[in-house]
Write a protein that holds these residues in place. Structure first.
Motif, PDB file in Angstrom:
ATOM      1  N   ARG A  13       7.490  -9.556  -5.384  1.00 38.12           N
ATOM      2  CA  ARG A  13       6.683  -9.098  -4.245  1.00 38.12           C
ATOM      3  C   ARG A  13       5.839  -7.903  -4.643  1.00 38.12           C
ATOM      4  O   ARG A  13       4.638  -7.835  -4.350  1.00 38.12           O
ATOM      5  CB  ARG A  13       7.593  -8.730  -3.065  1.00 38.12           C
ATOM      6  N   GLU A  14       6.447  -6.947  -5.330  1.00 38.99           N
ATOM      7  CA  GLU A  14       5.719  -5.762  -5.768  1.00 38.99           C
ATOM      8  C   GLU A  14       4.626  -6.117  -6.773  1.00 38.99           C
ATOM      9  O   GLU A  14       3.526  -5.562  -6.731  1.00 38.99           O
ATOM     10  CB  GLU A  14       6.685  -4.731  -6.351  1.00 38.99           C
ATOM     11  N   GLN A  15       4.901  -7.043  -7.683  1.00 39.58           N
ATOM     12  CA  GLN A  15       3.890  -7.488  -8.632  1.00 39.58           C
ATOM     13  C   GLN A  15       2.697  -8.125  -7.924  1.00 39.58           C
ATOM     14  O   GLN A  15       1.565  -8.015  -8.379  1.00 39.58           O
ATOM     15  CB  GLN A  15       4.481  -8.486  -9.631  1.00 39.58           C
ATOM     16  N   ALA A  16       2.972  -8.777  -6.789  1.00 40.98           N
ATOM     17  CA  ALA A  16       1.907  -9.408  -6.006  1.00 40.98           C
ATOM     18  C   ALA A  16       1.164  -8.388  -5.146  1.00 40.98           C
ATOM     19  O   ALA A  16       0.162  -8.727  -4.518  1.00 40.98           O
ATOM     20  CB  ALA A  16       2.491 -10.509  -5.123  1.00 40.98           C
ATOM     21  N   GLY A  17       1.667  -7.139  -5.104  1.00 35.36           N
ATOM     22  CA  GLY A  17       1.020  -6.092  -4.337  1.00 35.36           C
ATOM     23  C   GLY A  17       1.215  -6.230  -2.837  1.00 35.36           C
ATOM     24  O   GLY A  17       0.363  -5.821  -2.064  1.00 35.36           O
TER      25      GLY A  17
END
Length: 105
Positions: A13-17
């Protein structure tokens, strides 16, 4: 040897922003559900689907049937940052019943 599953939802999720609230709106669940997935709660159901795939000799994508989406939908899928209004439009478009978190309003 027995293996223990650990959620990678937060990292991805964090990688997807995306925030938890944004991801929740996309999927049609509550932000609390996203929190649970990130804490490894609810992984038992996913593991059952993976076992189903193993027994049937297929990939998880094979369990689903997809239909073509419009170019507008594809653009929405690629967006990384959303305003509250954009999230509301996405929720309306996908007809998700879950209300977006009002803390960001």
């Amino acid at each position: 040897m027995r293996q223990i599953a650990k959620s990678r939802v937060k990292k991805l999720r964090e990688q997807a922003g995306l925030t938890q609230a944004q991801l929740a709106v996309f999927i049609g669940v509550t932000p609390n559900t996203i929190q649970n997935w990130e804490k490894d709660n609810g992984l038992a159901q996913l593991e059952k689907y993976l076992k189903l795939c193993e027994v049937l000799g297929c990939e998880i994508q094979d369990l689903l049937e997809y239909t073509d989406i419009s170019d507008d939908d594809a653009k929405i899928d690629k967006m990384k940052s959303f305003s509250i209004e954009e999230l509301r439009k996405i929720r309306e478009h996908w007809k998700t019943d879950v209300k977006a978190s009002k803390t960001n309003s």
